[in-house]
Design an enzyme around this catalytic site. Structure first.
Site, PDB file in Angstrom:
ATOM      1  N   CYS A  81     -41.161 -70.610 -11.256  1.00  0.00           N
ATOM      2  CA  CYS A  81     -41.444 -69.791 -10.251  1.00  0.00           C
ATOM      3  C   CYS A  81     -40.370 -70.218  -9.267  1.00  0.00           C
ATOM      4  CB  CYS A  81     -42.808 -70.121  -9.518  1.00  0.00           C
ATOM      5  SG  CYS A  81     -43.031 -71.728  -8.672  1.00  0.00           S
ATOM      6  N   HIS A 132     -46.633 -72.992  -5.174  1.00  0.00           N
ATOM      7  CA  HIS A 132     -46.161 -71.851  -6.129  1.00  0.00           C
ATOM      8  C   HIS A 132     -45.171 -70.971  -5.262  1.00  0.00           C
ATOM      9  CE1 HIS A 132     -46.075 -68.910  -9.330  1.00  0.00           C
ATOM     10  NE2 HIS A 132     -46.507 -67.981  -8.602  1.00  0.00           N
ATOM     11  N   HIS A 144     -42.913 -62.753  -9.051  1.00  0.00           N
ATOM     12  CA  HIS A 144     -42.995 -64.075  -9.583  1.00  0.00           C
ATOM     13  C   HIS A 144     -42.977 -64.805 -11.052  1.00  0.00           C
ATOM     14  CE1 HIS A 144     -47.605 -64.657 -10.154  1.00  0.00           C
ATOM     15  NE2 HIS A 144     -47.092 -63.373  -9.878  1.00  0.00           N
TER      16      HIS A 144
END
Length: 194
Positions: A81, A132, A144
């Site tokens: 990510c 994240h 993402h």
């Protein structure tokens, strides 16, 4: 008579001084307004550059859709990510910190989805899985690289998992091309957490 003359002289001197002072104040006010107008124009120009750069970041991130998740990956061969976010921002000359935790603390915090812009970093924190990050594309969606055995994709902030773990967005100045300031900012904010 002499006292009246002295008072008249004092009055004339005061009037001249006040006139000069008033003129100086007018000049000062004019200068302040001029500076404010110049700063406003410069702010608008920077805002326009940031919006255009944000769109470029989104375009770069979207070009990676379908790229497999690779732990520690930060190139088109595979992304995690934060690697995706770092790579997309690098395309516009902005060097970001490497980890999702650091990326979730840099720049200006944007708390409301309505205030978010394309290119803002979206940050999440799950109690067990950790931090994240992704890149906001608009309309409540972000791009993402989610997890192992998946690939870069677009998801919605309305998804219950992301809605429950959403920390907010971070807006990074696109003129922060140095990256040193962002890394120092992240280190400083991380030190505050510990």
């Amino acid at each position: 008579m002499r006292q009246a003359l002295n008072l008249l002289t004092l009055f004339l001197i005061s009037a001249v001084l006040l006139g000069c002072t008033a003129r100086k104040q007018q000049d000062k006010d004019l200068l302040i307004r001029y500076r404010a107008n110049v700063e406003d124009v410069l702010d608008r120009q920077e805002d326009a550059r940031n919006r255009a750069s944000g769109q470029s970041v989104v375009k770069t991130a979207r070009s990676a859709i379908g790229t497999p998740y690779v732990r520690g990956g930060r190139n088109p061969g595979g992304f995690d990510c934060s690697g995706l976010v770092q790579w997309a921002y690098q395309s516009v000359g902005v060097k970001l910190p490497r980890t999702a935790r650091e990326q979730s603390s840099i720049g200006q915090r944007i708390g409301r989805v309505e205030d978010m812009r394309a290119g803002d970093i979206v940050a999440f924190r799950h109690p067990r899985r950790g931090y994240h990050t992704g890149i906001y594309v608009g309309d409540g969606k972000f791009v993402h690289s989610p997890r192992r055995r998946s690939s870069v994709k677009i998801s919605s902030l309305d998804d219950p998992y992301f809605n429950n773990t959403f920390l907010g967005a971070r807006r990074v100045s696109m003129s922060a091309a140095d990256g040193q300031d962002l890394a120092a900012q992240a280190e400083s904010r991380m030190a505050q957490y510990t």
